[in-house]
Enzyme design. Structure first.
Site, mmCIF file in Angstrom:
data_model
loop_
_atom_site.group_PDB
_atom_site.id
_atom_site.type_symbol
_atom_site.label_atom_id
_atom_site.label_comp_id
_atom_site.label_asym_id
_atom_site.label_seq_id
_atom_site.Cartn_x
_atom_site.Cartn_y
_atom_site.Cartn_z
ATOM 1 N N GLU A 117 -9.771 -11.037 -7.235
ATOM 2 C CA GLU A 117 -8.737 -9.744 -7.290
ATOM 3 C C GLU A 117 -7.564 -9.755 -8.183
ATOM 4 O O GLU A 117 -7.134 -8.956 -8.901
ATOM 5 C CB GLU A 117 -8.618 -9.690 -5.667
ATOM 6 C CG GLU A 117 -9.480 -9.207 -4.676
ATOM 7 C CD GLU A 117 -9.127 -9.210 -3.324
ATOM 8 O OE1 GLU A 117 -9.924 -9.210 -2.467
ATOM 9 O OE2 GLU A 117 -7.907 -9.680 -2.959
ATOM 10 N N LYS A 142 0.704 -1.012 -0.233
ATOM 11 C CA LYS A 142 0.121 0.030 0.144
ATOM 12 C C LYS A 142 0.852 1.198 -0.035
ATOM 13 O O LYS A 142 2.082 1.351 0.198
ATOM 14 C CB LYS A 142 -0.971 -0.006 1.104
ATOM 15 C CG LYS A 142 -1.764 -1.170 1.214
ATOM 16 C CD LYS A 142 -3.015 -1.080 2.230
ATOM 17 C CE LYS A 142 -3.959 -2.198 2.289
ATOM 18 N NZ LYS A 142 -4.812 -2.039 3.509
ATOM 19 N N TYR A 176 -12.293 -1.914 -3.190
ATOM 20 C CA TYR A 176 -12.804 -2.037 -1.807
ATOM 21 C C TYR A 176 -14.404 -2.026 -1.973
ATOM 22 O O TYR A 176 -14.941 -1.387 -0.742
ATOM 23 C CB TYR A 176 -12.248 -1.030 -1.146
ATOM 24 C CG TYR A 176 -10.802 -1.470 -0.589
ATOM 25 C CD1 TYR A 176 -10.586 -2.340 0.305
ATOM 26 C CD2 TYR A 176 -9.763 -0.824 -0.925
ATOM 27 C CE1 TYR A 176 -9.599 -2.872 0.664
ATOM 28 C CE2 TYR A 176 -8.485 -1.257 -0.090
ATOM 29 C CZ TYR A 176 -8.318 -2.053 0.325
ATOM 30 O OH TYR A 176 -7.127 -2.657 0.903
ATOM 31 N N ASN A 187 -1.904 0.569 6.811
ATOM 32 C CA ASN A 187 -1.385 -0.746 7.352
ATOM 33 C C ASN A 187 -0.597 -1.437 6.303
ATOM 34 O O ASN A 187 -0.381 -2.759 6.449
ATOM 35 C CB ASN A 187 -2.563 -1.491 7.878
ATOM 36 C CG ASN A 187 -3.611 -2.023 6.857
ATOM 37 O OD1 ASN A 187 -3.585 -1.600 5.837
ATOM 38 N ND2 ASN A 187 -4.715 -2.676 7.632
ATOM 39 N N HIS A 229 -2.223 -5.469 1.716
ATOM 40 C CA HIS A 229 -3.384 -6.089 1.463
ATOM 41 C C HIS A 229 -3.330 -7.588 1.228
ATOM 42 O O HIS A 229 -2.380 -7.647 0.355
ATOM 43 C CB HIS A 229 -4.483 -5.401 0.436
ATOM 44 C CG HIS A 229 -5.527 -6.489 -0.018
ATOM 45 N ND1 HIS A 229 -6.679 -6.362 0.469
ATOM 46 C CD2 HIS A 229 -5.531 -7.186 -1.091
ATOM 47 C CE1 HIS A 229 -7.398 -7.335 -0.084
ATOM 48 N NE2 HIS A 229 -6.663 -7.894 -1.227
HETATM 49 P P1 GTP Z 1 -7.146 -5.748 3.690
HETATM 50 O O1 GTP Z 1 -6.091 -7.002 3.478
HETATM 51 O O2 GTP Z 1 -6.447 -4.397 3.263
HETATM 52 O O3 GTP Z 1 -8.499 -5.958 2.988
HETATM 53 O O4 GTP Z 1 -7.248 -5.641 5.384
HETATM 54 P P2 GTP Z 1 -8.061 -6.729 6.267
HETATM 55 O O5 GTP Z 1 -8.692 -7.687 5.344
HETATM 56 O O6 GTP Z 1 -7.178 -7.037 7.193
HETATM 57 O O7 GTP Z 1 -9.062 -5.671 6.865
HETATM 58 P P3 GTP Z 1 -10.532 -5.181 6.184
HETATM 59 O O8 GTP Z 1 -10.887 -6.065 4.875
HETATM 60 O O9 GTP Z 1 -11.566 -5.272 7.411
HETATM 61 O O10 GTP Z 1 -10.360 -3.638 5.765
HETATM 62 C C1 GTP Z 1 -9.761 -3.227 4.659
HETATM 63 C C2 GTP Z 1 -8.943 -1.987 4.831
HETATM 64 O O11 GTP Z 1 -9.661 -0.795 5.272
HETATM 65 C C3 GTP Z 1 -7.731 -2.372 5.784
HETATM 66 O O12 GTP Z 1 -6.485 -3.003 5.582
HETATM 67 C C4 GTP Z 1 -7.574 -0.868 6.407
HETATM 68 O O13 GTP Z 1 -6.685 -0.229 5.309
HETATM 69 C C5 GTP Z 1 -9.088 -0.201 5.888
HETATM 70 N N1 GTP Z 1 -9.664 0.009 7.340
HETATM 71 C C6 GTP Z 1 -10.045 -1.035 8.084
HETATM 72 N N2 GTP Z 1 -10.840 -0.622 9.441
HETATM 73 C C7 GTP Z 1 -10.404 0.750 9.297
HETATM 74 C C8 GTP Z 1 -10.642 1.746 10.259
HETATM 75 O O14 GTP Z 1 -11.457 1.524 11.196
HETATM 76 N N3 GTP Z 1 -10.297 3.071 9.749
HETATM 77 C C9 GTP Z 1 -9.616 3.292 8.739
HETATM 78 N N4 GTP Z 1 -9.194 4.643 8.432
HETATM 79 N N5 GTP Z 1 -9.330 2.412 7.744
HETATM 80 C C10 GTP Z 1 -9.833 1.171 7.964
HETATM 81 MG MG MG Z 2 -9.894 -7.439 3.733
#
Ligand code: GTP
Ligand code: MG
Length: 138
Positions: free
Chosen positions: A126, A9, A49, A112, A115
């Site tokens: 994807e 990212k 997303y 973070n 992905h």
């Molecule tokens: P991905 O591999 O990126 O999909 O991450 P994940 O599967 O661990 O998390 P999830 O799919 O729940 O969320 C997708 C992405 O949204 C996360 O990786 C973060 O970048 C973002 N995200 C999730 N929760 C939050 C939040 O509370 N605040 C913000 N700003 N971003 C968030």
């Molecule tokens: Mg995810």
């Protein structure tokens, strides 16, 4: 053997961490079988997303993902989907296990660093969003 989809990212590319992230991936036994650095468009990020469209952070997430280049990747290995989720660590770096990519490099729950697909079906979808079969050399 299985494939998963990964994105390095903007927070990580901005800090010049592509190689360091790739080292953790390769040390974990996953092979990078396709890789391209791109500037995501707003449309691409929104589509990618889409499942989070109703979440309060969706706008912020799309803005972040288009704020700098990303590196899209296909990773291959045994149980690649689950293995890579393990290697990434928890979404929030505060909860991520030591040695995981997010524990090492992520800045916060939004920024973070990586992905990874959360299922084999999503991995297929994807990967197809960013790569053709000819791009992937196992
Ligand atoms: P991905 O591999 O990126 O999909 O991450 P994940 O599967 O661990 O998390 P999830 O799919 O729940 O969320 C997708 C992405 O949204 C996360 O990786 C973060 O970048 C973002 N995200 C999730 N929760 C939050 C939040 O509370 N605040 C913000 N700003 N971003 C968030
Ligand atoms: Mg995810």
């Amino acid at each position: 053997t299985e494939r998963t989809f990964s994105i390095i990212k903007p927070d990580a590319t901005r800090r010049n961490l592509t190689g360091k992230v790739n080292a953790v991936i390769e040390d974990a036994g996953l092979r990078i079988v396709a890789q391209r650095r791109i500037q995501m468009t707003e449309d691409q990020a929104k589509k990618f997303y889409e499942v989070h469209a109703e979440r309060p952070f969706y706008g912020e997430l799309v803005e972040f993902m288009t704020s700098a280049p990303v590196v899209v990747q296909v990773l291959e290995g045994e149980n690649a989907v689950a293995r890579y989720r393990e290697v990434m660590g928890a979404t929030n770096p505060k909860d991520a296990a030591p040695g995981t990519i997010r524990a090492l490099y992520a800045e916060n729950v939004g920024e973070n660093s990586v992905h990874g697909s959360d299922s084999q079906e999503n991995a297929r979808l994807e990967i197809a969003q960013f790569f053709t079969d000819a791009d992937i050399v196992g």
